[in-house]
Design an enzyme around this catalytic site. Structure first.
Site, PDB file in Angstrom:
ATOM      1  N   GLY A 162       0.833  -1.215   0.000  1.00  0.00           N
ATOM      2  CA  GLY A 162       0.000   0.000   0.000  1.00  0.00           C
ATOM      3  C   GLY A 162       0.855   1.247   0.000  1.00  0.00           C
ATOM      4  N   GLY A 185       1.435   5.254   3.220  1.00  0.00           N
ATOM      5  CA  GLY A 185       2.650   4.866   2.500  1.00  0.00           C
ATOM      6  C   GLY A 185       3.409   6.072   1.980  1.00  0.00           C
ATOM      7  N   GLY A 219      -0.464   4.839  -1.066  1.00  0.00           N
ATOM      8  CA  GLY A 219      -1.627   5.396  -0.387  1.00  0.00           C
ATOM      9  C   GLY A 219      -1.243   6.497   0.596  1.00  0.00           C
ATOM     10  N   LEU A 220      -2.214   6.926   1.363  1.00  0.00           N
ATOM     11  CA  LEU A 220      -2.054   8.031   2.315  1.00  0.00           C
ATOM     12  C   LEU A 220      -0.876   7.812   3.267  1.00  0.00           C
ATOM     13  CD1 LEU A 220      -3.085  10.513   3.993  1.00  0.00           C
ATOM     14  CD2 LEU A 220      -4.719   8.946   5.061  1.00  0.00           C
ATOM     15  N   TYR A 280     -15.172  -4.954   7.186  1.00  0.00           N
ATOM     16  CA  TYR A 280     -13.818  -4.391   7.319  1.00  0.00           C
ATOM     17  C   TYR A 280     -13.289  -4.597   8.734  1.00  0.00           C
ATOM     18  CZ  TYR A 280     -10.127  -0.812   7.289  1.00  0.00           C
ATOM     19  OH  TYR A 280      -8.934  -0.147   7.385  1.00  0.00           O
TER      20      TYR A 280
END
Length: 323
Positions: free
Chosen positions: A16, A22, A19-20, A145
């Protein structure tokens, strides 16, 4: 895929990685927090489909990591979770099992996975802490989730007890910052609000906030979280998870968060609340007492400053931001 090299002692694979969180880790490492004995490898879904056991194992065999920060997940906001609970469960279970098992099979020394405060029981006392994860069912709106993320904690314990693996997990509160998903329908509340304010300012219309604005959240800036991830990877030796969060006193309402964005973006229009939309959980107040025992002097970026930096990034990168 990007790779930042040094004298090879630790090879740290970040799933990931685009992403935000990472991107925040990549920035913090590039800005001087990395160490000479660390090689950082940031991968995304373009490098491997982590729902495939074969592709995941091939990724690990290609990069031969000694350490892993596992961020990859199917994620989304309240309304996307309500619609696709089964998809959130199945995809995340596959991803997490493949990553942890490949790490075990290839001899990875340490894995740090990323959980979420939504995994905690819906009916609980506050503040929530690390001992309460499995005390009851999570909120019904995102049970798929939440249960999938809880299972990482179960697997970490299993790999430690059966194989001695140092697999652990962190539990951040609501993360925001540059490179977030600013999609209004499917993103999280803060980036969605930033996008809404941006558009309302462009069109000269009122800002409509979904829900009452009363629910309260602890927000953590992605760059602060990135620095804490490095500490966990290097220093934190427990298998039990650790909450990474600002203090209880720094909790803000959605209305207050919206007002901080309005101020940061110099929006002069009207604020309206659409109370026909669901609020989700009223609060998820988390204790950062365990973190403070380890890092009593860690300095968090003040909320309004972090909001201002995020709004500035979104405005400057509007054309290419995820939205």
């Amino acid at each position: 895929m990007t790779e930042v090299a040094g004298p090879v002692a630790k090879r740290i694979l970040v799933t990931g990685g685009t992403g935000l969180v990472g991107k925040a880790i990549e920035k913090v490492v590039a800005d001087g927090e990395g160490r000479p004995d660390e090689t950082w490898i940031f991968v995304s879904s373009r490098d491997a489909d982590l729902m495939s056991a074969a592709e995941t194992k091939a990724l690990f065999e290609q990069h031969k990591p000694t350490h892993v920060i596992h961020l990859a997940a199917m994620v989304g906001g309240l309304f996307k979770n309500i619609r696709y609970n089964l998809d959130f469960w199945r995809r995340n279970i596959h991803i997490n099992d493949n990553v942890l098992h490949s790490a075990y099979e290839t001899g990875v020394q340490k894995v740090v996975s990323c959980l979420s405060t939504c995994i905690f029981p819906d009916k609980t006392t506050y503040p929530i802490d690390e001992s309460m994860i499995h005390n009851g069912p999570p909120h019904n709106s995102n049970f798929g989730y939440s249960y999938a993320k809880r299972m990482i904690d179960v697997q970490n314990r299993g790999y430690f007890e059966q194989h001695g693996c140092r697999f652990t997990a962190v539990i951040p509160t609501n993360v925001f910052g540059p490179y977030d998903n600013f999609n209004i329908e499917d993103g999280h509340v803060l980036p969605g609000l930033i996008h809404k304010v941006y558009l309302a300012k462009q069109t000269g219309s009122a800002l409509t906030i979904w829900g009452t604005g009363k629910p309260r959240r602890q927000f953590i800036y992605s760059l602060d979280l990135a620095r804490l991830f490095l500490w966990v990877l290097r220093e934190y030796d427990e298998v039990e998870p650790i909450i990474l969060s600002v203090g209880e006193e720094d909790e803000v309402s959605i209305k207050e968060a919206a007002e901080a964005i309005v101020e940061a973006m110099d929006f002069k229009g009207e604020l309206l609340f659409d109370t026909t939309k669901a609020d989700g959980q009223f609060k998820k107040t988390a204790s950062n007492a365990k973190l403070r025992r380890y890092l009593p002097s860690f300095q968090f970026t003040p909320f309004r400053q972090a909001v201002k930096e995020t709004c500035a990034w979104f405005s400057a990168n509007y054309a290419n931001a995820r939205k």
